[in-house]
Design a protein around this motif. Structure first.
Motif, PDB file in Angstrom:
ATOM      1  N   TRP A   6       0.850  -1.187   0.000  1.00 26.00           N
ATOM      2  CA  TRP A   6       0.000   0.000   0.000  1.00 26.00           C
ATOM      3  C   TRP A   6       0.884   1.234   0.000  1.00 26.00           C
ATOM      4  CZ3 TRP A   6      -0.015   3.872   3.594  1.00 26.00           C
ATOM      5  CH2 TRP A   6       0.655   3.610   4.788  1.00 26.00           C
ATOM      6  N   GLU A   7       0.320   2.352  -0.477  1.00 26.95           N
ATOM      7  CA  GLU A   7       1.025   3.628  -0.527  1.00 26.95           C
ATOM      8  C   GLU A   7       0.026   4.759  -0.368  1.00 26.95           C
ATOM      9  OE1 GLU A   7       3.154   4.224  -4.165  1.00 26.95           O
ATOM     10  OE2 GLU A   7       3.988   2.210  -4.153  1.00 26.95           O
ATOM     11  N   TYR A   8       0.527   5.914   0.060  1.00 29.11           N
ATOM     12  CA  TYR A   8      -0.276   7.127   0.000  1.00 29.11           C
ATOM     13  C   TYR A   8      -0.207   7.651  -1.434  1.00 29.11           C
ATOM     14  CZ  TYR A   8      -0.273   7.407   5.112  1.00 29.11           C
ATOM     15  OH  TYR A   8      -0.448   7.166   6.446  1.00 29.11           O
ATOM     16  N   ASN A   9      -1.301   8.229  -1.912  1.00 29.89           N
ATOM     17  CA  ASN A   9      -1.310   8.793  -3.258  1.00 29.89           C
ATOM     18  C   ASN A   9      -1.979  10.160  -3.206  1.00 29.89           C
ATOM     19  OD1 ASN A   9      -1.369   9.296  -5.972  1.00 29.89           O
ATOM     20  ND2 ASN A   9      -2.746   7.632  -6.485  1.00 29.89           N
ATOM     21  N   PRO A  10      -1.303  11.266  -3.440  1.00 28.16           N
ATOM     22  CA  PRO A  10      -0.020  11.356  -4.101  1.00 28.16           C
ATOM     23  C   PRO A  10       1.185  11.258  -3.161  1.00 28.16           C
ATOM     24  CG  PRO A  10      -0.959  13.541  -3.903  1.00 28.16           C
ATOM     25  CD  PRO A  10      -1.970  12.565  -3.356  1.00 28.16           C
ATOM     26  N   VAL A  77      -2.680  -1.026  -2.881  1.00 26.55           N
ATOM     27  CA  VAL A  77      -3.801  -0.240  -2.385  1.00 26.55           C
ATOM     28  C   VAL A  77      -3.271   1.179  -2.176  1.00 26.55           C
ATOM     29  CG1 VAL A  77      -5.357   0.126  -0.435  1.00 26.55           C
ATOM     30  CG2 VAL A  77      -4.913  -2.203  -1.259  1.00 26.55           C
ATOM     31  N   TYR A  78      -3.929   2.142  -2.811  1.00 25.88           N
ATOM     32  CA  TYR A  78      -3.528   3.540  -2.702  1.00 25.88           C
ATOM     33  C   TYR A  78      -4.501   4.284  -1.788  1.00 25.88           C
ATOM     34  CZ  TYR A  78      -0.582   2.585  -6.742  1.00 25.88           C
ATOM     35  OH  TYR A  78       0.358   2.056  -7.591  1.00 25.88           O
ATOM     36  N   VAL A  79      -3.992   4.816  -0.692  1.00 28.22           N
ATOM     37  CA  VAL A  79      -4.800   5.642   0.203  1.00 28.22           C
ATOM     38  C   VAL A  79      -4.778   7.052  -0.383  1.00 28.22           C
ATOM     39  CG1 VAL A  79      -5.056   6.558   2.534  1.00 28.22           C
ATOM     40  CG2 VAL A  79      -4.239   4.212   2.199  1.00 28.22           C
TER      41      VAL A  79
END
Length: 86
Positions: A6-10, A77-79
């Motif tokens: 998972w990552e934060y986006n942007p 999964v992008y938060v």
């Protein structure tokens, strides 16, 4: 167990900047659990009538929610957004 992440986006600063450390820790825990679901993460949360697309999931007893994308081709999964009512 899946190979999803998972990552934060942007970015973490844009999405979680200014939130209390405990809130950020809970969001990161939930994001890890969503990544563990893999492709099934696209079925979690709202909207209830269909899968895929931007999803929303309540956090901390309804005191906020996260918006996220589960992108199968990226195995990620992008938060994308955090709404926190405190």
């Amino acid at each position: 167990m899946t190979d999803w992440t998972w990552e934060y986006n942007p970015s973490e600063e844009h999405v979680a900047g200014g939130l209390a450390p405990g809130v950020v820790a809970e969001i990161e825990r939930m994001a890890t659990e969503l990544a563990t679901l893999g492709v099934d993460a696209a079925k979690v949360g709202r909207p209830l009538d269909r899968g895929g697309g931007l999803r929303e999931f309540d956090i901390l007893g309804g005191r906020g929610f996260i918006s996220f994308l589960a992108v199968a081709r990226h195995h990620c999964v992008y938060v994308c957004n955090i709404a926190w009512y405190g």
